[in-house]
Design an enzyme around this catalytic site. Structure first.
Site, PDB file in Angstrom:
ATOM      1  N   ASN A  99     -60.272 -40.681  12.853  1.00 26.93           N
ATOM      2  CA  ASN A  99     -61.043 -41.935  12.855  1.00 26.93           C
ATOM      3  C   ASN A  99     -61.276 -42.528  14.247  1.00 26.93           C
ATOM      4  OD1 ASN A  99     -58.283 -42.599  12.799  1.00 26.93           O
ATOM      5  ND2 ASN A  99     -58.693 -44.592  11.895  1.00 26.93           N
ATOM      6  N   GLU A 194     -47.272 -42.716  12.673  1.00 26.59           N
ATOM      7  CA  GLU A 194     -48.231 -43.828  12.713  1.00 26.59           C
ATOM      8  C   GLU A 194     -49.111 -43.673  11.485  1.00 26.59           C
ATOM      9  OE1 GLU A 194     -48.608 -46.296  14.989  1.00 26.59           O
ATOM     10  OE2 GLU A 194     -47.019 -45.670  16.347  1.00 26.59           O
ATOM     11  N   CYS A 228     -57.290 -47.940  10.688  1.00 22.81           N
ATOM     12  CA  CYS A 228     -56.009 -48.096   9.992  1.00 22.81           C
ATOM     13  C   CYS A 228     -55.560 -49.552   9.895  1.00 22.81           C
ATOM     14  CB  CYS A 228     -54.935 -47.259  10.679  1.00 22.81           C
ATOM     15  SG  CYS A 228     -54.785 -47.635  12.431  1.00 22.81           S
TER      16      CYS A 228
HETATM   17  P1  NAD Z   1     -54.648 -37.040   7.479  1.00 21.80           P
HETATM   18  O1  NAD Z   1     -53.249 -37.385   7.198  1.00 21.80           O
HETATM   19  O2  NAD Z   1     -55.458 -36.420   6.418  1.00 21.80           O
HETATM   20  O3  NAD Z   1     -54.742 -36.041   8.735  1.00 21.80           O
HETATM   21  C1  NAD Z   1     -54.080 -36.292   9.953  1.00 21.80           C
HETATM   22  C2  NAD Z   1     -53.747 -34.958  10.614  1.00 21.80           C
HETATM   23  O4  NAD Z   1     -52.905 -34.221   9.748  1.00 21.80           O
HETATM   24  C3  NAD Z   1     -54.955 -34.093  10.907  1.00 21.80           C
HETATM   25  O5  NAD Z   1     -54.799 -33.522  12.186  1.00 21.80           O
HETATM   26  C4  NAD Z   1     -54.919 -33.038   9.817  1.00 21.80           C
HETATM   27  O6  NAD Z   1     -55.387 -31.780  10.242  1.00 21.80           O
HETATM   28  C5  NAD Z   1     -53.451 -32.938   9.464  1.00 21.80           C
HETATM   29  N1  NAD Z   1     -53.236 -32.665   8.035  1.00 21.80           N
HETATM   30  C6  NAD Z   1     -54.023 -33.026   6.989  1.00 21.80           C
HETATM   31  N2  NAD Z   1     -53.479 -32.618   5.822  1.00 21.80           N
HETATM   32  C7  NAD Z   1     -52.334 -31.981   6.126  1.00 21.80           C
HETATM   33  C8  NAD Z   1     -51.327 -31.325   5.358  1.00 21.80           C
HETATM   34  N3  NAD Z   1     -51.412 -31.249   4.035  1.00 21.80           N
HETATM   35  N4  NAD Z   1     -50.277 -30.768   6.012  1.00 21.80           N
HETATM   36  C9  NAD Z   1     -50.168 -30.862   7.356  1.00 21.80           C
HETATM   37  N5  NAD Z   1     -51.109 -31.455   8.132  1.00 21.80           N
HETATM   38  C10 NAD Z   1     -52.165 -32.001   7.542  1.00 21.80           C
HETATM   39  O7  NAD Z   1     -55.322 -38.379   8.024  1.00 21.80           O
HETATM   40  P2  NAD Z   1     -56.839 -38.615   8.433  1.00 21.80           P
HETATM   41  O8  NAD Z   1     -57.687 -38.568   7.218  1.00 21.80           O
HETATM   42  O9  NAD Z   1     -57.205 -37.739   9.585  1.00 21.80           O
HETATM   43  O10 NAD Z   1     -56.764 -40.113   8.988  1.00 21.80           O
HETATM   44  C11 NAD Z   1     -56.802 -41.222   8.149  1.00 21.80           C
HETATM   45  C12 NAD Z   1     -55.417 -41.782   7.900  1.00 21.80           C
HETATM   46  O11 NAD Z   1     -54.740 -41.976   9.122  1.00 21.80           O
HETATM   47  C13 NAD Z   1     -55.443 -43.148   7.235  1.00 21.80           C
HETATM   48  O12 NAD Z   1     -54.447 -43.206   6.272  1.00 21.80           O
HETATM   49  C14 NAD Z   1     -55.152 -44.120   8.365  1.00 21.80           C
HETATM   50  O13 NAD Z   1     -54.567 -45.333   7.972  1.00 21.80           O
HETATM   51  C15 NAD Z   1     -54.224 -43.307   9.200  1.00 21.80           C
HETATM   52  N6  NAD Z   1     -54.274 -43.746  10.590  1.00 21.80           N
HETATM   53  C16 NAD Z   1     -53.194 -44.388  11.098  1.00 21.80           C
HETATM   54  C17 NAD Z   1     -53.248 -44.854  12.400  1.00 21.80           C
HETATM   55  C18 NAD Z   1     -52.096 -45.568  13.033  1.00 21.80           C
HETATM   56  O14 NAD Z   1     -52.090 -45.710  14.256  1.00 21.80           O
HETATM   57  N7  NAD Z   1     -51.115 -46.020  12.284  1.00 21.80           N
HETATM   58  C19 NAD Z   1     -54.389 -44.645  13.170  1.00 21.80           C
HETATM   59  C20 NAD Z   1     -55.455 -43.977  12.594  1.00 21.80           C
HETATM   60  C21 NAD Z   1     -55.401 -43.523  11.311  1.00 21.80           C
END
Ligand code: NAD
Length: 442
Positions: A99, A194, A228
């Site tokens: 994001n 995070e 987020c």
């Molecule tokens: P996601 O958890 O789907 O993916 C994040 C990362 O994990 C990616 O690099 C992806 O390749 C990897 N991933 C995805 N599925 C996986 C699995 N089953 N096993 C291992 N790795 C896996 O998240 P997203 O859709 O990329 O981002 C959105 C989410 O991130 C939202 O929930 C948002 O709130 C959160 N977010 C948090 C922050 C923060 O700073 N707290 C910032 C941005 C986004």
């Protein structure tokens, strides 16, 4: 141990990273636009400029942060000088989301390098263009032994998690955060998580509604709601609801025009899967504004939903899109009932002119961080920690908090060999009464 031992070397690398990012600013902005139409203004403010300012702050402070910190000696240890040393963990794995794909890959990288670690960075597979430019920049700045970027989706990330790391820094969703935590536990690897959550935004009776709607519309619809820390749902005092909603509608139209699809300032949903997920949250009978979408261009207009059921799709998990449920409350019990239905959120916002009410909301509820009479902007101050609590995350970063997250803190007592106080040595004989007396004075 794998590390970048001298602070001078780390600083030189960060300076090179700064110049390389500045040189590529336009290309980064274009990549973000090509990935999901992120407006150039938002790309500058929340991605390139944010990272540049983080780098400058780190470069200016790294000598001070990395220096062993002298603390008051314990009287029991005297004569002594006592220190906290910051030691790099070693090989760090950073996994980032899509994001804010530039900022959320680069800021942890900056903190990890500043603390002297070597890094394997796995950016999101969903933002191809930005991940390519992140790779190009990292390759230009770092030797492969210092930092590399690797690419892949869920399966590949799980194979990375099976390897042994000295630290894992993950930004992403709660379910994947749990997968990361489980994998890390196998080797007792320390982690920062995070994550996300359902962020309440409370509008008190008597709040300045005109200011509130401006700040909420910006904070909610920036990045098309895919933030987020965006307000997830509104809790508005029932007496203020009508005025608040009318002003909210006017502000959305002022910001994005009659047809936000034509606005250059409104991003798109990252992919069709997420578009469909969000589409399923829009119950037509609850729509009081917006609700217009286009699957082909992955567009969803800023949408307001009136009093959705707490068990409905939109009120189950984090929304992460341009849909804003409006729930009214009569008293603080209603607020409590709704907020405590969910896990601890990443942020909480309260709009009020009543300082006691504000203080009560920010101290009574547990959440990552937040604002009074604004939203999202607490993220921007590098002098404050950024992170969640409970299901919204573990650990924090930004500025010195990032440096500290990526450093093991080693306690060191340095003793001279003169002036040995023998009281602690056996045989203890009648030393107990002296030591009790001595310690009772401390
Ligand atoms: P996601 O958890 O789907 O993916 C994040 C990362 O994990 C990616 O690099 C992806 O390749 C990897 N991933 C995805 N599925 C996986 C699995 N089953 N096993 C291992 N790795 C896996 O998240 P997203 O859709 O990329 O981002 C959105 C989410 O991130 C939202 O929930 C948002 O709130 C959160 N977010 C948090 C922050 C923060 O700073 N707290 C910032 C941005 C986004």
């Amino acid at each position: 141990m794998s590390s970048i031992s001298t602070v001078a070397k780390r600083k030189a690398l960060l300076k090179k990273l700064l110049v390389t990012i500045q040189k590529n600013e336009k290309a980064i902005s274009e990549a973000l636009y090509n990935d999901f139409k992120k407006p150039a203004f938002e790309a500058y403010l929340t991605e390139t400029q944010y990272v540049i300012s983080d780098l400058k702050h780190t470069i200016s402070n790294i000598n001070r942060w990395a220096k062993p910190k002298r603390v008051w000696s314990s009287v029991l240890n005297l004569p002594s000088s006592e220190f906290i040393y910051s030691e790099p963990y070693g090989r760090v794995l950073i996994i980032s989301p899509w994001n804010y794909p530039f900022q959320l890959a680069m800021c942890p990288l900056i903190a990890a390098i500043a603390a002297g670690n070597t890094v394997v960075l796995k950016p999101s597979e969903l933002t191809f263009n930005t991940s390519q430019i992140v790779t190009k920049i990292v390759e230009e700045v770092f030797d492969v032994k210092e930092a590399v970027v690797v690419h892949g989706g869920a399966e590949f990330t799980q194979s990375l998690l099976e390897k042994r790391w000295d630290y894992i820094f993950f930004t992403g969703s709660v379910p994947v955060g749990k997968i990361v935590a489980q994998a890390a536990a196998k080797n007792l690897t320390p982690v920062t998580l995070e994550l996300g959550g359902k962020n309440p935004c409370i509008i008190d009776e008597g709040a300045d509604l005109e200011i509130a709607v401006k700040r909420i519309v910006w904070g909610k619809f920036i990045n098309a709601g895919q933030t987020c820390i965006a307000p997830d749902y509104i809790l508005v005092q029932a007496k203020e609801k009508y005025n608040f909603v009318e002003l909210l509608k006017q502000e959305i139209t002022r910001a994005y025009g009659e047809n936000p699809e034509e606005s250059p300032d409104f991003a798109r949903i990252i992919n069709t899967k997420n578009w469909q997920r969000l589409q399923a949250m829009i119950e037509p009978e609850k729509v009081i504004f917006g609700g217009i979408s286009n699957e082909e261009s992955r567009y969803i207009s800023p949408t307001l939903l009136d009093e959705p059921d707490l068990h409905s799709e939109v009120m189950k998990d984090e929304i992460f899109g341009p849909i804003l449920p409006i729930l009214s409350y009569h008293d603080e019990k209603d607020v409590e009932r709704i907020i405590s239905k969910y896990e601890k959120p990443l942020s909480l916002y309260v709009f009020t002119e009543n300082k006691d009410f504000a203080e009560k909301m920010i101290t009574h509820y547990s959440f990552g961080g937040g604002c009074v009479n604004d939203c999202v902007i607490h993220f921007s101050n590098k002098r404050m920690p950024f992170g969640g609590v409970g299901h919204s995350g573990l650990g924090a970063y930004h500025g010195k908090f990032g440096f500290d997250s990526f450093s093991h803190k080693k306690a060191i007592v340095k003793k001279p060999t003169w002036g040995d106080v023998p009281v602690r040595y056996a045989p203890y004989k009648n030393k107990l009464k002296y030591i009790k007396k001595l310690l009772s004075w401390l």
